[in-house]
Design a protein around this motif. Structure first.
Motif, mmCIF file in Angstrom:
data_model
loop_
_atom_site.group_PDB
_atom_site.id
_atom_site.type_symbol
_atom_site.label_atom_id
_atom_site.label_comp_id
_atom_site.label_asym_id
_atom_site.label_seq_id
_atom_site.Cartn_x
_atom_site.Cartn_y
_atom_site.Cartn_z
ATOM 1 N N VAL A 1 17.653 -0.522 -3.347
ATOM 2 C CA VAL A 1 16.656 -0.448 -2.178
ATOM 3 C C VAL A 1 15.174 0.071 -2.928
ATOM 4 O O VAL A 1 15.188 0.940 -3.492
ATOM 5 C CB VAL A 1 17.358 0.737 -1.066
ATOM 6 N N PRO A 2 14.405 -0.772 -2.734
ATOM 7 C CA PRO A 2 13.067 -0.344 -3.019
ATOM 8 C C PRO A 2 12.498 0.944 -2.548
ATOM 9 O O PRO A 2 12.635 1.381 -1.279
ATOM 10 C CB PRO A 2 11.930 -1.674 -2.287
ATOM 11 N N VAL A 3 12.087 1.725 -3.210
ATOM 12 C CA VAL A 3 11.564 3.157 -2.938
ATOM 13 C C VAL A 3 10.312 3.097 -1.908
ATOM 14 O O VAL A 3 10.354 3.847 -1.061
ATOM 15 C CB VAL A 3 11.336 3.834 -4.043
ATOM 16 N N ALA A 4 9.512 1.914 -2.098
ATOM 17 C CA ALA A 4 8.485 1.803 -1.452
ATOM 18 C C ALA A 4 8.694 1.711 0.215
ATOM 19 O O ALA A 4 8.177 2.307 1.191
ATOM 20 C CB ALA A 4 7.340 0.563 -1.876
ATOM 21 N N ASP A 5 9.894 0.777 0.416
ATOM 22 C CA ASP A 5 10.321 0.387 1.726
ATOM 23 C C ASP A 5 10.829 1.826 2.470
ATOM 24 O O ASP A 5 10.734 2.317 3.550
ATOM 25 C CB ASP A 5 11.231 -0.388 1.637
ATOM 26 N N LEU A 6 11.427 2.651 1.824
ATOM 27 C CA LEU A 6 12.075 3.956 2.167
ATOM 28 C C LEU A 6 10.837 4.866 2.255
ATOM 29 O O LEU A 6 11.051 5.610 3.624
ATOM 30 C CB LEU A 6 13.008 4.784 1.007
ATOM 31 N N LEU B 1 8.052 15.172 -5.410
ATOM 32 C CA LEU B 1 7.172 14.277 -6.274
ATOM 33 C C LEU B 1 5.816 13.748 -5.729
ATOM 34 O O LEU B 1 5.245 13.220 -6.616
ATOM 35 C CB LEU B 1 7.934 12.851 -6.627
ATOM 36 N N GLY B 2 5.631 14.184 -4.493
ATOM 37 C CA GLY B 2 4.256 13.647 -3.906
ATOM 38 C C GLY B 2 4.073 12.401 -3.589
ATOM 39 O O GLY B 2 3.214 12.021 -3.395
ATOM 40 N N TRP B 3 5.184 11.847 -3.493
ATOM 41 C CA TRP B 3 5.353 10.293 -2.890
ATOM 42 C C TRP B 3 5.197 10.150 -1.620
ATOM 43 O O TRP B 3 5.178 9.078 -1.166
ATOM 44 C CB TRP B 3 6.683 9.769 -3.671
ATOM 45 N N ALA B 4 5.634 10.928 -0.737
ATOM 46 C CA ALA B 4 6.257 10.926 0.547
ATOM 47 C C ALA B 4 4.722 10.801 1.467
ATOM 48 O O ALA B 4 3.578 11.261 1.018
ATOM 49 C CB ALA B 4 6.835 12.027 1.181
ATOM 50 N N GLU B 5 4.749 10.053 2.352
ATOM 51 C CA GLU B 5 3.572 9.657 3.455
ATOM 52 C C GLU B 5 4.077 10.604 4.542
ATOM 53 O O GLU B 5 5.100 10.710 5.034
ATOM 54 C CB GLU B 5 3.333 8.417 3.383
ATOM 55 N N ASP C 1 0.915 -1.290 -0.028
ATOM 56 C CA ASP C 1 -0.043 -0.175 -0.123
ATOM 57 C C ASP C 1 0.693 1.210 0.010
ATOM 58 O O ASP C 1 0.536 2.237 0.411
ATOM 59 C CB ASP C 1 -0.978 -0.002 1.029
ATOM 60 N N SER C 2 2.047 1.190 -0.790
ATOM 61 C CA SER C 2 2.675 2.387 -0.896
ATOM 62 C C SER C 2 2.247 3.391 -1.962
ATOM 63 O O SER C 2 1.493 2.869 -2.848
ATOM 64 C CB SER C 2 4.162 1.838 -1.377
ATOM 65 N N PRO C 3 2.470 4.494 -2.080
ATOM 66 C CA PRO C 3 2.064 5.582 -3.058
ATOM 67 C C PRO C 3 3.025 5.293 -4.384
ATOM 68 O O PRO C 3 2.563 5.718 -5.463
ATOM 69 C CB PRO C 3 2.585 6.824 -2.541
#
Length: 228
Positions: free
Chosen positions: A162-167, A214-218, A59-61
């Motif tokens: 490194v997977p970006v979703a994990d970061l 980028l609007g990726w951060a949670e 459930d990552s952006p």
């Protein structure tokens, strides 16, 4: 070197390429200003599709197949010893520009084949005050991934994707706290999933700001601090 637009048009690639047209104020990302006596340098911030290690985070952006190339610097180095970093270094006389320097350093440090990298563009120069450099971040997309490993263990001891979703996972985000004389420097940082490794400092600030732009951060808890 010209900017390439060839290769697979993954949505993340398109977002990264569009980022290269923006004016980013790195001081707002908590990087202190450098002095007037600075030397030019460049880093390669290389994203791509994971080959066989999808992100653990659900459930990552961003999609679970996007990663970024990082390396661990040798603990014996005088500058930033033992830290996680992007491939890169100072511009040398044979470099035509920051892009060529970033690709050369990445090849020398990780063994990657620059022919498989599409350069998406560059971001505004970022100050690296602690070593008196001004650094040009070069954004790349790995069109044809090649094998990577530490080439010179006197400089780099580990290279990894490194997977970006994990970061981006809020559980993996912290604030690093670093005393500098009478001042204390706080900045966004990341813990690498499943490890005790902290990605902090210049690299952490750049990645955090890129993800924000980028609007990726949670949303994450900046009050969770780690002293480095």
């Amino acid at each position: 070197m010209s900017v390439s637009t060839a290769g697979e048009q993954h949505p993340a690639r398109s977002h990264l390429q569009a980022l290269c047209t923006r004016d980013i104020d790195w001081q707002r990302g908590l990087l202190p200003a450098a002095s007037d006596d600075v030397r030019p340098a460049a880093v390669l911030i290389l994203f791509g599709k994971l080959d066989d290690a999808p992100a653990v985070t659900a459930d990552s952006p961003v999609s679970a197949d996007i990663d970024v190339l990082l390396q661990r610097r040798a603990a014996t180095l005088r500058s930033h010893p033992g830290q996680i970093s992007f491939p890169g270094g100072r511009l040398e006389p044979g470099d035509t520009d920051a892009v060529s320097a970033a690709l050369r350093e990445a090849r020398e440090e990780t063994g990657l084949d620059p022919a498989g990298v599409d350069v998406l563009g560059t971001l505004p120069d970022a100050p690296l005050a602690v070593s008196r450099h001004v650094v040009t971040p070069v954004l790349g997309w790995w069109r044809h991934p090649s094998r990577v490993a530490a080439v010179d263990h006197a400089e780099t001891v580990e290279v990894f994707r490194v997977p970006v979703a994990d970061l981006l996972n809020p559980d993996n985000r912290v604030t690093s706290v670093r005393p500098y004389g009478t001042r204390t420097f706080r900045a966004p940082a990341f813990t690498l999933a499943g490890t005790n490794t902290l990605l902090w400092g210049f690299t952490g600030v750049l990645l955090s700001r890129i993800f924000d732009e980028l609007g990726w951060a949670e949303p994450w808890d900046a009050a969770r601090e780690v002293v480095v």
